[in-house]
Each structure stands twice: as structure tokens, then as C-alpha cells.
Design a protein around this motif. Structure first.
Motif, PDB file in Angstrom:
ATOM      1  N   PRO A  24       6.878   7.094 -23.640  1.00  0.00           N
ATOM      2  CA  PRO A  24       6.016   6.964 -22.459  1.00  0.00           C
ATOM      3  C   PRO A  24       6.297   8.033 -21.402  1.00  0.00           C
ATOM      4  O   PRO A  24       7.450   8.344 -21.102  1.00  0.00           O
ATOM      5  CB  PRO A  24       6.358   5.570 -21.927  1.00  0.00           C
ATOM      6  N   THR A  25       5.221   8.583 -20.864  1.00  0.00           N
ATOM      7  CA  THR A  25       5.309   9.558 -19.782  1.00  0.00           C
ATOM      8  C   THR A  25       4.976   8.860 -18.461  1.00  0.00           C
ATOM      9  O   THR A  25       4.856   7.638 -18.409  1.00  0.00           O
ATOM     10  CB  THR A  25       4.355  10.736 -20.045  1.00  0.00           C
ATOM     11  N   LEU A  26       4.810   9.634 -17.407  1.00  0.00           N
ATOM     12  CA  LEU A  26       4.543   9.068 -16.087  1.00  0.00           C
ATOM     13  C   LEU A  26       3.315   8.157 -16.125  1.00  0.00           C
ATOM     14  O   LEU A  26       2.258   8.549 -16.625  1.00  0.00           O
ATOM     15  CB  LEU A  26       4.316  10.201 -15.083  1.00  0.00           C
ATOM     16  N   LEU A  27       3.448   6.949 -15.577  1.00  0.00           N
ATOM     17  CA  LEU A  27       2.352   5.981 -15.565  1.00  0.00           C
ATOM     18  C   LEU A  27       1.714   5.974 -14.175  1.00  0.00           C
ATOM     19  O   LEU A  27       2.306   5.511 -13.199  1.00  0.00           O
ATOM     20  CB  LEU A  27       2.874   4.588 -15.920  1.00  0.00           C
ATOM     21  N   GLU A  49       9.349   2.033 -15.916  1.00  0.00           N
ATOM     22  CA  GLU A  49       8.126   1.792 -15.147  1.00  0.00           C
ATOM     23  C   GLU A  49       7.041   1.164 -16.015  1.00  0.00           C
ATOM     24  O   GLU A  49       6.231   0.360 -15.548  1.00  0.00           O
ATOM     25  CB  GLU A  49       7.635   3.074 -14.481  1.00  0.00           C
ATOM     26  N   TRP A  50       7.017   1.511 -17.314  1.00  0.00           N
ATOM     27  CA  TRP A  50       6.078   0.861 -18.229  1.00  0.00           C
ATOM     28  C   TRP A  50       6.488  -0.595 -18.471  1.00  0.00           C
ATOM     29  O   TRP A  50       5.632  -1.476 -18.591  1.00  0.00           O
ATOM     30  CB  TRP A  50       6.005   1.624 -19.548  1.00  0.00           C
ATOM     31  N   PRO A  59      -5.910  18.376 -18.316  1.00  0.00           N
ATOM     32  CA  PRO A  59      -5.517  17.378 -17.316  1.00  0.00           C
ATOM     33  C   PRO A  59      -4.348  16.525 -17.798  1.00  0.00           C
ATOM     34  O   PRO A  59      -4.252  16.201 -18.977  1.00  0.00           O
ATOM     35  CB  PRO A  59      -6.785  16.531 -17.143  1.00  0.00           C
ATOM     36  N   LEU A  60      -3.492  16.180 -16.864  1.00  0.00           N
ATOM     37  CA  LEU A  60      -2.328  15.363 -17.163  1.00  0.00           C
ATOM     38  C   LEU A  60      -2.621  13.894 -16.883  1.00  0.00           C
ATOM     39  O   LEU A  60      -3.573  13.543 -16.197  1.00  0.00           O
ATOM     40  CB  LEU A  60      -1.138  15.815 -16.312  1.00  0.00           C
ATOM     41  N   ASN A  61      -1.769  13.036 -17.455  1.00  0.00           N
ATOM     42  CA  ASN A  61      -1.795  11.596 -17.167  1.00  0.00           C
ATOM     43  C   ASN A  61      -3.153  10.972 -17.480  1.00  0.00           C
ATOM     44  O   ASN A  61      -3.647  10.118 -16.727  1.00  0.00           O
ATOM     45  CB  ASN A  61      -1.417  11.344 -15.700  1.00  0.00           C
ATOM     46  N   ASP A 121      -0.730  13.992 -22.100  1.00  0.00           N
ATOM     47  CA  ASP A 121       0.119  15.070 -21.609  1.00  0.00           C
ATOM     48  C   ASP A 121       0.615  14.690 -20.221  1.00  0.00           C
ATOM     49  O   ASP A 121      -0.189  14.462 -19.306  1.00  0.00           O
ATOM     50  CB  ASP A 121      -0.662  16.382 -21.558  1.00  0.00           C
ATOM     51  N   GLY A 122       1.930  14.604 -20.101  1.00  0.00           N
ATOM     52  CA  GLY A 122       2.520  14.207 -18.831  1.00  0.00           C
ATOM     53  C   GLY A 122       3.070  15.395 -18.072  1.00  0.00           C
ATOM     54  O   GLY A 122       3.054  16.535 -18.545  1.00  0.00           O
TER      55      GLY A 122
END
Length: 266
Positions: free
Chosen positions: A57-60, A90-91, A12-14, A27-28
Motif C-alpha cells: 500500500p502507498t499513500l492513502l 494508515e490503511w 497522476p499519483l494516488n 503510483d504513489g
């Protein structure tokens, strides 16, 4: 770089995934870079203070933000090289109390691409006081193009890299991308530094930095792209950089032979 919605193979992502006590990875989704989809990965460390340190940072998402709130307050956001800054803004918006740190070249690249992101501090060879007792860091030398900050979390014996080693599992890639990964030499059978990046480095400074990473004695190596190494981190470093290290050893042998020759002549 644009975010893609297709599977990466690291689902699973995010969501937070534990690595060791007080360190997690996320994992983004894939990002398109020069037309090629790259899987992404973020690392989160909870410092002894309880503050959170976030690397690349990846997608939040809302769910991820809820998970992070359970761990503690986000205080430090790290952009480790000129490619890894896409989701910093975004972070920053979500955690206005966090300080952001950028490796050399990141701010210039972001400005060139029109990204709306500002950084509070530059990353240097010396870790700031906020994490120097727990995380070692250095800027890998030898290239004017790729200036990457690397980190070693002492408590978990984890080395954190972004692009210095890429290790794509070809079975998880689109079929059309697999030959490109094989040609670049960054498939999972022998993950290492991409060839185009390696050609920008001078060998001796890079070898010095690799030897310092080896001296840190990592058990694990978290990578931004592809399968990360859960054990024998030192061995993986020696394998991935074997040509650089071998050239360094050969140069040292030749230098000793030349010194011996000169001494005999004297």
C-alpha cells in the motif's frame, strides 16, 4: 522512510490505473530510502469474491479512498518485504476489517524503526485459502537479508514484485541520482536486482525461484520502482536474471560431465 512531495514522472499519483480486468496499480509519491528518492507503486486485485487484495500500500488519500470504495471492500493488506510497509498502518486505520499479511522480517524491521503497525498473519510459501485459487505466491529463497514474497495473478497473467527487479527511468530522476542508478545496474536500459541485494543471495536457491516464476508464464510484471513491464514478462525475467540462470545452466553441464566421467571409470 519519509514521503516526498516532488514529481516522480508517474503522475497522476494516488489514483487507480487499470492494468487488466480486476487488477489496478497505484503510483504513489516518492519515499526517501537511505537518502535516495524512490518512486512507489501499489497493486490492487479484486478477487472473485469481490474482496480487494492490496499489495505494498502507498499513500492513502481521500480521493483514492473514494475510488477504492467503488471497487469493493478492502480485505487483505500485503507487506511483501522488509522495506515495503510504510503506509500499512494508515490503511489498517481506514479499513479495520482488513487482515494484514507480512513477509518474513517485516514485523521485526517495523518494530526496530518504531513503526506503529501490527500484522495478523505471516506470508509463507503457500498462499492462504483466501486467495490461493486465484493468486500463486512464494517467498524467494537464498538470502537471509532480503526475504520477498512474490505473487502471480493467474487470470491477468501478472507477476507482482517489489524490489527483486528495479527499473528506474533515468530521465525521470534527479540528475544527481542518475549515476547511482547506472552504477547499481538498475536503470531502464537493463533493469534488474540491485547489486547490493544480489550479493546477499546464494545463486542456486535464487535460480530455482526464478525458474518457478518463469514457469508461471507471466505476460506482465508490475514492479514497485520504475517502469513496469506490460508485455513479455517471461522474456524480461530471463533477461534480468540471465547471469543467475546462466550460472545454473553451466553448473548443470559440469555436473553431467562429472557423472559421465565417473561412469566411464566404472
Amino acid at each position: 522512510m519519509s514521503t516526498l512531495n516532488h514529481a516522480t514522472g508517474y503522475e497522476p499519483l494516488n489514483t487507480l490505473k487499470p492494468v487488466a480486468p480486476d487488477i489496478w496499480l497505484i503510483d504513489g509519491p516518492a519515499l526517501r530510502f537511505y537518502g535516495i528518492p524512490y518512486s512507489t507503486r501499489c497493486t490492487v486485485i479484486r478477487l472473485n469474491s469481490g474482496d480487494l487484495w492490496v499489495h505494498s500500500p502507498t499513500l492513502l488519500t481521500d480521493n483514492l479512498r473514494d475510488e477504492i470504495a467503488v471497487l469493493g471492500p478492502v480485505r487483505y493488506l500485503v507487506a511483501p518485504n522488509w522495506i515495503h510497509y510504510s503506509h500499512i498502518s494508515e490503511w489498517q486505520a481506514a479499513y479495520p476489517g482488513a487482515q494484514s499479511f507480512a513477509a518474513p522480517g517485516v514485523a521485526q524491521r517495523a518494530a526496530k524503526k518504531g513503526a506503529l503497525v501490527d500484522f495478523d498473519h505471516d506470508l509463507t510459501q503457500d498462499a492462504p485459502a483466501a486467495w490461493s485459487d486465484e493468486i500463486d505466491q512464494m517467498i524467494v529463497a537464498g538470502s537471509r537479508v532480503h526475504r520477498e514474497a512474490v505473487f502471480f495473478h493467474r487470470a491477468s497473467e501478472t507477476l507482482i514484485l517489489a524490489d527483486l527487479i528495479e527499473n528506474f527511468e533515468t530521465v525521470k530522476l534527479p540528475v544527481w541520482m542518475r549515476p547511482l542508478v547506472w552504477i547499481a545496474g538498475i536503470d531502464d536500459s537493463d533493469g534488474k536486482m540491485p547489486l547490493d541485494m544480489r550479493l546477499t543471495f546464494r545463486k542456486a536457491p535464487l535460480a530455482d525461484c526464478v525458474e518457478r516464476m518463469i514457469d508461471w508464464g507471466p505476460e506482465r510484471i508490475i514492479l514497485a520502482h520504475g517502469r513496469w513491464y506490460q508485455r513479455d514478462g517471461v522474456g524480461e525475467l530471463r533477461r534480468a536474471f540471465r547471469r543467475i540462470l546462466r550460472d545454473r545452466e553451466w553448473t548443470a553441464v559440469m555436473d553431467r560431465m562429472e557423472r559421465d566421467r565417473q561412469n566411464k571409470q566404472e
